[in-house]
Every structure is written in structure tokens, then in C-alpha cells.
Design a protein around this motif. Structure first.
Motif, short mmCIF file in Angstrom:
data_model
loop_
_atom_site.label_atom_id
_atom_site.label_comp_id
_atom_site.label_asym_id
_atom_site.label_seq_id
_atom_site.Cartn_x
_atom_site.Cartn_y
_atom_site.Cartn_z
N THR A 108 -23.71 -13.57 -13.38
CA THR A 108 -22.96 -12.42 -13.25
C THR A 108 -23.22 -11.18 -12.45
OG1 THR A 108 -20.96 -12.98 -14.57
CG2 THR A 108 -20.29 -10.93 -12.90
N VAL A 109 -24.98 -11.05 -12.84
CA VAL A 109 -25.43 -10.01 -12.21
C VAL A 109 -25.82 -10.52 -11.17
CG1 VAL A 109 -27.46 -8.97 -12.33
CG2 VAL A 109 -25.62 -8.50 -14.25
N ALA A 110 -26.84 -11.70 -10.61
CA ALA A 110 -27.66 -12.06 -10.33
C ALA A 110 -26.36 -12.52 -8.88
CB ALA A 110 -28.37 -13.70 -10.15
N GLU A 111 -25.04 -13.59 -8.93
CA GLU A 111 -24.00 -13.70 -8.01
C GLU A 111 -23.97 -12.34 -7.71
OE1 GLU A 111 -20.82 -15.53 -9.37
OE2 GLU A 111 -20.02 -15.51 -7.42
N ILE A 132 -23.79 -21.25 -6.92
CA ILE A 132 -24.71 -20.24 -7.76
C ILE A 132 -23.99 -19.81 -9.54
CG2 ILE A 132 -24.69 -17.64 -7.54
CD1 ILE A 132 -27.65 -19.50 -6.27
N PRO A 133 -22.72 -19.64 -9.28
CA PRO A 133 -22.09 -19.60 -10.22
C PRO A 133 -22.07 -20.77 -11.58
CG PRO A 133 -20.19 -19.86 -8.73
CD PRO A 133 -22.08 -19.03 -8.27
N LEU A 134 -22.30 -21.64 -10.65
CA LEU A 134 -22.73 -22.55 -11.69
C LEU A 134 -23.83 -23.21 -12.61
CD1 LEU A 134 -21.31 -26.17 -10.49
CD2 LEU A 134 -20.64 -25.24 -12.34
N ILE A 135 -25.10 -22.31 -12.22
CA ILE A 135 -26.35 -21.60 -12.91
C ILE A 135 -25.91 -21.63 -14.63
CG2 ILE A 135 -28.21 -20.17 -13.36
CD1 ILE A 135 -28.78 -19.79 -10.36
N VAL A 136 -24.02 -21.23 -14.95
CA VAL A 136 -24.08 -20.36 -16.14
C VAL A 136 -24.08 -21.52 -16.93
CG1 VAL A 136 -22.61 -20.31 -17.24
CG2 VAL A 136 -23.17 -19.45 -15.87
N ALA A 139 -27.73 -30.74 -5.45
CA ALA A 139 -26.84 -31.32 -4.16
C ALA A 139 -27.60 -29.63 -2.90
CB ALA A 139 -25.99 -30.00 -5.45
N VAL A 140 -28.59 -29.11 -3.80
CA VAL A 140 -28.71 -27.90 -2.45
C VAL A 140 -29.94 -27.31 -2.27
CG1 VAL A 140 -27.53 -26.00 -4.18
CG2 VAL A 140 -29.73 -26.44 -4.14
N THR A 141 -31.01 -28.70 -2.46
CA THR A 141 -32.48 -28.89 -1.72
C THR A 141 -32.39 -29.99 0.05
OG1 THR A 141 -32.64 -31.34 -3.58
CG2 THR A 141 -33.85 -29.07 -3.58
N ASN A 142 -31.71 -29.65 0.87
CA ASN A 142 -31.36 -29.78 1.20
C ASN A 142 -32.72 -29.47 3.00
OD1 ASN A 142 -29.72 -28.03 1.55
ND2 ASN A 142 -27.83 -29.20 2.14
N SER A 143 -32.18 -28.17 2.53
CA SER A 143 -32.71 -27.89 2.93
C SER A 143 -34.41 -26.57 2.18
CB SER A 143 -33.37 -26.99 4.11
OG SER A 143 -32.86 -25.43 3.64
N VAL A 144 -35.64 -26.38 2.69
CA VAL A 144 -36.36 -25.73 2.10
C VAL A 144 -35.68 -24.01 1.88
CG1 VAL A 144 -38.73 -23.78 1.47
CG2 VAL A 144 -38.63 -26.63 2.91
N ALA A 145 -35.42 -23.33 2.73
CA ALA A 145 -34.91 -22.37 2.21
C ALA A 145 -33.92 -22.16 0.83
CB ALA A 145 -34.65 -21.97 3.63
N ASN A 146 -32.65 -22.97 1.26
CA ASN A 146 -32.01 -23.19 0.18
C ASN A 146 -32.14 -23.46 -1.45
OD1 ASN A 146 -30.10 -23.26 2.24
ND2 ASN A 146 -29.41 -25.56 2.19
N ALA A 147 -33.54 -24.27 -1.23
CA ALA A 147 -33.74 -24.79 -2.34
C ALA A 147 -34.48 -23.56 -2.66
CB ALA A 147 -35.17 -25.70 -2.39
N LEU A 148 -35.44 -22.35 -1.70
CA LEU A 148 -36.24 -21.30 -3.20
C LEU A 148 -35.34 -20.87 -2.83
CD1 LEU A 148 -38.62 -20.22 -2.85
CD2 LEU A 148 -38.98 -19.16 -0.55
N GLY A 149 -33.28 -20.24 -2.45
CA GLY A 149 -32.75 -19.32 -2.88
C GLY A 149 -32.41 -20.00 -3.83
N LEU A 150 -32.47 -20.90 -4.74
CA LEU A 150 -31.74 -20.92 -5.97
C LEU A 150 -32.86 -21.35 -7.15
CD1 LEU A 150 -28.75 -22.83 -6.93
CD2 LEU A 150 -30.86 -23.96 -7.06
N ALA A 151 -34.00 -21.83 -6.27
CA ALA A 151 -34.41 -21.49 -7.48
C ALA A 151 -35.53 -20.09 -7.87
CB ALA A 151 -36.29 -22.43 -6.96
N ILE A 152 -34.99 -19.20 -6.94
CA ILE A 152 -35.58 -17.30 -7.59
C ILE A 152 -34.23 -17.36 -8.29
CG2 ILE A 152 -35.76 -15.33 -6.72
CD1 ILE A 152 -36.94 -16.49 -3.69
#
Lengths: 235, 332
Positions: free
Chosen positions: A82-85, A103-107, A31-44
């Protein structure tokens, strides 16, 4: 120790890569890998949560009753997410808004619960942290690679909107790979994510296949005789 | 199929090369009609799609270490290229045709294992991907009778230079969907070009119908899938069209506008990606007809044949599972 470390790294980055082999956490991945910035954000964020949850699960592994371990893992992971969010809201609010529900879905990312159950609850703190890091980086590499593929194909650029992650100076990082590109919407939309993911998995399988083949040819006996002894006692 | 007795069998000689040649010949009337009404763009599309398709097929075959001559000779890629080019709008530039051909031949056909193994109709897969990726370029139709001469079209094909706005317009199906408060009659009265356009589409669809009937008489395919599709589409259009004739187009519009006849006789009769048995083909055709009506009327895209065909391709293995013909003497 050295062997164990190398084994963990090899498992996480290649052999049982969460994205390419275990196929876990596909929902945010696609869902979020449509750009490097979005992908990197979720990856971190995912990597941080994975390392922290592995550490906490490993620390509490002797205190937690076996029967209630899964609810405990879920509580730990939910607290960490929750902390990460909240951290993302404080530090990178725009990116937090772009990534939205993912982000919440990382759970619910099974890679995290999977590592807690399969590794962290049975191993020491240091090894668990290393395992979380290896798995997280393995997942992140695939995310960023897919993000880069889709961004170049879809918009003809790389590293747009990196200022959302790294501050204003990162605005200059934007590269235009293809000039006057009219955009390939398909790569940005979900079907492009599925096809890109399929190509990455196929590429990994080809590399593994090639390696296995060259390994086979190395293992073959040097003598040219092809006769195989099938009777009697081999001495 | 039903008249098959126990071995030995006589071979009818209907191998894939002959079938493909017949399909190519049957598409000629439609191609000529399309060129007559909408200009030389379609001709350039056809030539480029077939050339590029052959080149792509050859290079993938080389990569897969398959015999080149054997697979190129069956002509399937020529048919794919032709059908894809006929479906694309006449003002498609070279890169649009190229992307569509690339996805049709490499992704939809060879990644699944080549001819006979593709679950989706390659031409429709290439078309649908381009429709999603380049919605504006994919709806660039010339108005009927007004089009570039061949050199201008050639220039447009390669460089996209030329005054296109003067000669392009919405398709009738699109116009009938976006009525903006008018009834269909009011919309047609206000836009005489759409009426001309619709007349041209009628003739083109009749040309495809003629070619398709020829193929059916030559027993290239059975009547089941086309008849099922056309009748279910007509019934849907009749049910809604007679209830609200001001808002919904009737059966004749649905049958003779857009890619209906091309789809009915040239696309859904693809032996690889459709259902196999006769009753299965009936189910397959009905599903496509109903889906075409639903997507055309309430969907976001101007025409629906490609999406309907792809969705039913997806269902074909399931349909086969439930419509397997009973062998003689078998209990259930």
C-alpha cells in the motif's frame, strides 16, 4: 560472514533465482514485461517491497508467535505494498496507471512471502536485508532482460517511455535498434512473454549444464587407468 | 490396426518417406488450382518455405548433433513447408513466409524434440503465430482472376512494391461475418467480386478434396478424422444456417470456403499431433469441426482452421487416454 554473504548473493542472483528457478511471481513477470520501462518500474517496486518486508519480518521474528506468523507476514507485506502504491501515485503517476492492477498484486507475489517464511523469520536483520536485495535484484534482472527482448523484437526500440521513471531528460534515452521496423506484435502479446521466458530458462539451464560438465572433466583423475577396484578393502 | 495378429509381422513398406511423397503429390491439384485463381504468389511461397525449411531443419539438426541425411530424407519438413505455404495468403512477402517457417520448424517442431515429438501441427503453429503477429499482412488475398504476372509478383515478394490495393479484398468468410446490418444475400448482391472469389474457393476446395480422397484410398490415413470433422462442421452450419439463413452461412459455404478441405485431409490427418486410435480420431475430428464453426462465426479472425487444430492438438493426449483400444482378453 564473507562466505554467508557470497552464498546469499549467489542464491538470489543465480542458483535459486526467483524468476528463473523458483518460477515465482510469474503473473506480473509475464504481464508487464512488454517494455524496459514497464519492467523496470515493477522491478524497482518489487525489490523495495521485498527488502522492506524481509527487514520487518526479521525485526519481529522473536515477538511473533509461530502459529500466527503467516497472517503477520501478509499484513506486513500488504501494508508495504500500500505504501509503495501511494508512493507511485505521487511520484510516477503515468507509470502507475500503465502497470495498473499489477502494483496491488505484488501482495500476492509468492517470492516475497516465500523469502519471509524461508529466510527472514530465521535470520538476523542485516542478512535478511541482503537476502531481500539479492532476490529482488535477481528477479529484477530477469524482468528487465525479458522487457528488453520483447521491446526490441516487438517495436524495434529500447528504453522508450523512460521519462515515466526518470523525468523529462530521460526522453532522450530512447534507442531505435531497427530502423523502419513494422513491429512484431507477437512479442508484445502474452504468448511472446511465455516463449521469451522459456528461452531464458533454457539459456540458464544450458549454462548450468556446461559448467557442470567442465566441473566433471576437471574432477576426473589424471591417470588414464579406467579400472575400478570393486573387491577388498580400500586402504 | 485392428487386423494386426501376433508376431511375426510383414512390413508394409509404408515408411515416412513414402507417406510424405504421397502427401506432396496429393497436394498438387490444390496448388495448381490456387495458382490458377489467385496467382503465382502461392508458388513463390511454396518454393521459399520449402527451401528455408530445409535450411533451418539442417542447421537445427547440426546444432542438436543429429544425423543430417537420415532426418532430411524423411521429407517431413518439405510437407510442413508446403502446407504452411498453401495456407498463407498469396500476397505474403518473403519475411512473412520466413517468420512462419522459422516458428514452424524451430519452435513448434525441434524445440519439442523433432519429428514424432511435436504436440502441435508445425505448419498450423507457424500460421497461427503469423496471424496473431501480422493480422493485416495475413489477410491480403488477391481477388480471383486478377493478379500480378510472375515478374511483378516476384518484385512484390521481395520488396513489397506494386499496386496491391487494386487487386486485394476481404475473403468471403470475412465478408459473411461482417454483414453490417445486411443479410448474406444482400451482401453478395452488392459485391459481385465476393461471389467470384467464393466460386474460386469452391474449386480450390474441390481440388484438395480430390487429392485427399486419393490419399484416403491409398490408405495413407483412415477416413475417421476427416469425415468426423466435415460432418460435425456441416451439422453445426445446418443447425444455425436453417434457423437464420440471413445471418449464418450454410453447410456448403462452410465446407467449400476457407481452408476447410486443406485442413480436413492434409492438416488434421497428421499422424504425430492428432489422436491415435480410431475412436480417438472421431472425437478429434468432431472437436475440430465444432471449433471451426464456433471460431469462424463468433471469433475475431477470418478463418479458424489453424486455431481449431491447435486447440484439439492440445486435447489429443487426453483423448488418447480415454479411447485406448482394449487389448483382447483385457477386463476393462
Amino acid at each position: 560472514m564473507q562466505v554467508e554473504t557470497r552464498h546469499i548473493l549467489h542464491q538470489g542472483l543465480w542458483q535459486s533465482n526467483p524468476a528463473l528457478v523458483q518460477l515465482l511471481g510469474l503473473c506480473p513477470l509475464l504481464a508487464v514485461t512488454n517494455s524496459v520501462a514497464n519492467a523496470l518500474g515493477l522491478a524497482i517496486v518489487t525489490t523495495l517491497v521485498l527488502v522492506a518486508s524481509n527487514a520487518l519480518v526479521s525485526l519481529t521474528r522473536n515477538k511473533v508467535n509461530k502459529d500466527v506468523r503467516l497472517p503477520t507476514f501478509v499484513m506486513i507485506i500488504a501494508a508495504l505494498v500500500t505504501v509503495a502504491e501511494l508512493l507511485m501515485q505521487a511520484l510516477t503517476y503515468e507509470l502507475y496507471q500503465i502497470l495498473g492492477i499489477f502494483i496491488p498484486l505484488i501482495v500476492t507475489n509468492c517470492a516475497i512471502l516465500g523469502r519471509a517464511e524461508a529466510y527472514a523469520c530465521k535470520n538476523s536483520l542485516a542478512l535478511s536485508i541482503l537476502d531481500g536485495l539479492a532476490m529482488g535484484v535477481g528477479f529484477s534482472l530477469v524482468l528487465v532482460l525479458l522487457g528488453a527482448m520483447r521491446e526490441v523484437l516487438g517495436q524495434g526500440t529500447l528504453f522508450t517511455d523512460m521519462h515515466l521513471l526518470f523525468g523529462e531528460s530521460a526522453r532522450l534515452w530512447e534507442l531505435t535498434i531497427i530502423d523502419d521496423y513494422r513491429g512484431f506484435l507477437f512479442a508484445i502479446l502474452p504468448p511472446g512473454a511465455f516463449i521469451g521466458m522459456g528461452l531464458l530458462i533454457a539459456m540458464k539451464n544450458v549454462i548450468d549444464h556446461r559448467q557442470a560438465m567442465s566441473q566433471l572433466s576437471l574432477d576426473e583423475p589424471s591417470s588414464k587407468s579406467r579400472r575400478v577396484r570393486v573387491t577388498g578393502i580400500i586402504t | 490396426m485392428m487386423a494386426l495378429f501376433s508376431s511375426p509381422h510383414l512390413h508394409g513398406g509404408n515408411h515416412s518417406q513414402r507417406l510424405m511423397l504421397l502427401v506432396l503429390a496429393a497436394a498438387v491439384p490444390g496448388l495448381v488450382a490456387q495458382i490458377y485463381w489467385f496467382g503465382f504468389g502461392t508458388l513463390l511461397n511454396v518454393i521459399w518455405a520449402i527451401t528455408l525449411g530445409l535450411a533451418l531443419e539442417a542447421s537445427v539438426l547440426l546444432m542438436r548433433k543429429r544425423p543430417l541425411g537420415f532426418f532430411l530424407k524423411d521429407g517431413s519438413v518439405i510437407v510442413t513447408g508446403l502446407l504452411l505455404a498453401l495456407a498463407l495468403p498469396p500476397m505474403a512477402p518473403w519475411w512473412l513466409v520466413s517468420v512462419a517457417t522459422l516458428f514452424a520448424v524451430v519452435f513448434a517442431k525441434h524445440l519439442y524434440g523433432g519429428l514424432g515429438n511435436n504436440p502441435f501441427n508445425p505448419a498450423m503453429a507457424g500460421y497461427a503465430i503469423c496471424l496473431i503477429a501480422f493480422p493485416t499482412s495475413m489477410t491480403l488475398w488477391t481477388s480471383s482472376g486478377e493478379y500480378f504476372n510472375l515478374p511483378d509478383q516476384w518484385l512484390w515478394f521481395w520488396t513489397e512494391q506494386g499496386n496491391v490495393d487494386a487487386i486485394t479484398q476481404a475473403t468471403p468468410l470475412d465478408a459473411m461475418k461482417h454483414l453490417q446490418g445486411n443479410t448474406i444475400k444482400e451482401m453478395l448482391a452488392a459485391n459481385p467480386t465476393i461471389v467470384n472469389y467464393a466460386d474460386a474457393m469452391f474449386w480450390i476446395n474441390l481440388a484438395y478434396l480430390a487429392g485427399g480422397l486419393g490419399l484416403m484410398l491409398l490408405k495413407v490415413f483412415t477416413w475417421h478424422a476427416p469425415v468426423a470433422m466435415l460432418s460435425s462442421l456441416s451439422i453445426m452450419a445446418f443447425l444455425f444456417g436453417t434457423g437464420e439463413p440471413d445471418l449464418y452461412a450454410g453447410p456448403s459455404e462452410h465446407l467449400l470456403l476457407g481452408a476447410t478441405m486443406l485442413g480436413a485431409f492434409f492438416i488434421i490427418t497428421d499422424p504425430v499431433s492428432s489422436a491415435t486410435s480410431r475412436s480417438g480420431k472421431l472425437v478429434f475430428g468432431v472437436g475440430i469441426g465444432v471449433l471451426i464453426y464456433i471460431i469462424r462465426t463468433w471469433g475475431a479472425y477470418p478463418d479458424a482452421v489453424a486455431f481449431a487444430v491447435l486447440l484439439m492438438n492440445l486435447c489429443a493426449p487426453l483423448i488418447d487416454q480415454y479411447t485406448k483400444p482394449k487389448a483382447y482378453g483385457q477386463q476393462h
